[in-house]
Design a protein around this motif. Structure first.
Motif, PDB file in Angstrom:
ATOM      1  N   SER A 269      36.589  56.693  40.044  1.00  0.00           N
ATOM      2  CA  SER A 269      37.010  55.645  40.977  1.00  0.00           C
ATOM      3  C   SER A 269      37.819  54.561  40.250  1.00  0.00           C
ATOM      4  CB  SER A 269      35.792  55.035  41.659  1.00  0.00           C
ATOM      5  OG  SER A 269      34.895  54.499  40.710  1.00  0.00           O
ATOM      6  N   ARG A 270      37.465  54.267  38.994  1.00  0.00           N
ATOM      7  CA  ARG A 270      38.210  53.258  38.231  1.00  0.00           C
ATOM      8  C   ARG A 270      39.557  53.803  37.766  1.00  0.00           C
ATOM      9  NH1 ARG A 270      32.909  51.242  34.795  1.00  0.00           N
ATOM     10  NH2 ARG A 270      31.851  50.249  36.561  1.00  0.00           N
TER      11      ARG A 270
ATOM     12  N   THR B 135      38.354  53.199  31.046  1.00  0.00           N
ATOM     13  CA  THR B 135      37.478  53.308  32.228  1.00  0.00           C
ATOM     14  C   THR B 135      36.244  54.159  31.970  1.00  0.00           C
ATOM     15  OG1 THR B 135      38.732  55.219  33.030  1.00  0.00           O
ATOM     16  CG2 THR B 135      39.421  53.046  33.824  1.00  0.00           C
TER      17      THR B 135
ATOM     18  N   SER C 199      26.551  57.727  37.934  1.00  0.00           N
ATOM     19  CA  SER C 199      27.301  57.112  39.027  1.00  0.00           C
ATOM     20  C   SER C 199      28.778  56.963  38.646  1.00  0.00           C
ATOM     21  CB  SER C 199      26.696  55.732  39.331  1.00  0.00           C
ATOM     22  OG  SER C 199      27.437  55.071  40.313  1.00  0.00           O
ATOM     23  N   GLY C 200      29.635  57.209  39.619  1.00  0.00           N
ATOM     24  CA  GLY C 200      31.065  57.019  39.403  1.00  0.00           C
ATOM     25  C   GLY C 200      31.808  58.278  38.989  1.00  0.00           C
ATOM     26  N   TYR C 201      31.082  59.373  38.804  1.00  0.00           N
ATOM     27  CA  TYR C 201      31.727  60.603  38.360  1.00  0.00           C
ATOM     28  C   TYR C 201      32.251  61.449  39.517  1.00  0.00           C
ATOM     29  CZ  TYR C 201      30.064  59.875  33.568  1.00  0.00           C
ATOM     30  OH  TYR C 201      29.839  59.381  32.314  1.00  0.00           O
TER      31      TYR C 201
ATOM     32  N   GLY D 128      36.155  47.683  35.797  1.00  0.00           N
ATOM     33  CA  GLY D 128      34.942  47.347  36.517  1.00  0.00           C
ATOM     34  C   GLY D 128      34.278  46.079  36.012  1.00  0.00           C
TER      35      GLY D 128
ATOM     36  N   VAL E 106      35.371  57.100  34.487  1.00  0.00           N
ATOM     37  CA  VAL E 106      34.851  56.924  35.858  1.00  0.00           C
ATOM     38  C   VAL E 106      36.019  57.123  36.831  1.00  0.00           C
ATOM     39  CG1 VAL E 106      33.800  55.309  37.485  1.00  0.00           C
ATOM     40  CG2 VAL E 106      33.020  55.388  35.102  1.00  0.00           C
TER      41      VAL E 106
END
Length: 249
Positions: A209-210, A204, A48-50, A242, A207
């Motif tokens: 989004s971060r 981060t 998740s987040g990639y 996050g 990730v």
């Protein structure tokens, strides 16, 4: 029911694309342009987040694909209704079998059109993945299943589906080059130096989004000080990791 996005990665095509976007595109091209006799199921998976969903939505825009994002509350009926809605069938009616046959007829009209199913893990968890095999078998369209890291292992429980997979792509954490591309796309008037980008990527864990959220903070920091270039030594602001702030004792 599925949200359409038309500018999910505005840099692709004009600046260096993110590696995961390029990876997803490569898998899609392999199953769309597969030779005769080769099956057309592809997997694109990772943590998740990639940026898997954004890469998938880019593919939708780039190739004119049908895009479905599966939700936890979906049933077999919801799945078929959502598919028919994407195929421009207004207010689909009938049994699940009736609607599946209607979907197959629509899909058969354009057998080279890619079908992207995001969050495909949920179809496996709900024992609904055979619906996808039926669609593939009936229409012979290329189908890209997008999901979390364990998607290949989960699909292996369904041998008849797994045997149809002919292309794999793995999403990976962003690196400095990706961060550089994101900075160019989202803050084109600010030069963010590599040492600061490397710091952000490390904090981060790559990730995407971060990284984007952190770059926004860097841009605010630079704007307040009227900087058009910024390096690690210039920045003492926050990197968004996050992690929720904790109350001091």
């Amino acid at each position: 029911m599925n949200v359409r996005m038309h500018n999910v990665n505005p840099g692709f095509g004009t600046v260096a694309p993110l590696r995961n976007v390029a990876e997803a595109y490569s898998v899609a091209q392999q199953i769309i342009n597969r030779p005769p006799g080769v099956d057309g199921l592809g997997l694109f998976y990772g943590r998740s987040g990639y940026g898997k969903s954004k890469a998938s939505q880019y593919l939708q825009n780039k190739t004119g694909a049908i895009y479905l994002e599966v939700f936890d509350f979906w049933t077999r009926k919801t799945f078929v209704e959502a598919l028919l809605a994407e195929l421009n069938v207004d207010k689909p009616k009938g049994t699940i079998s009736d609607m599946m046959l209607q979907a197959l007829r629509r899909l058969q009209d354009d057998p080279n059109r890619l079908l992207i199913i995001d969050e495909a893990d949920k179809l496996i968890d709900k024992h609904m993945i055979e619906l996808v095999r039926d669609l593939y078998k009936g229409a012979r369209i290329p189908v890209l299943l997008v999901g979390e890291e364990l998607l290949p292992e989960k699909l292996a429980r369904y041998e008849r589906c797994e045997n149809r997979v002919s292309a794999f792509g793995m999403a990976n954490p962003s690196d400095v080059e990706d961060a550089r591309s994101l900075a160019r796309v989202y803050h084109p008037k600010l030069s963010v130096q590599d040492d600061l980008l490397d710091h952000i990527v490390t904090k981060t864990n790559g990730v995407a989004s971060r990284i984007v959220a952190s770059l926004s903070r860097v841009a605010d920091f630079a704007r307040a000080r009227q900087l058009d270039a910024i390096a690690l030594a210039d920045y003492d602001g926050e990197v968004f990791t996050g992690q929720a702030p904790r109350r001091g004792r």
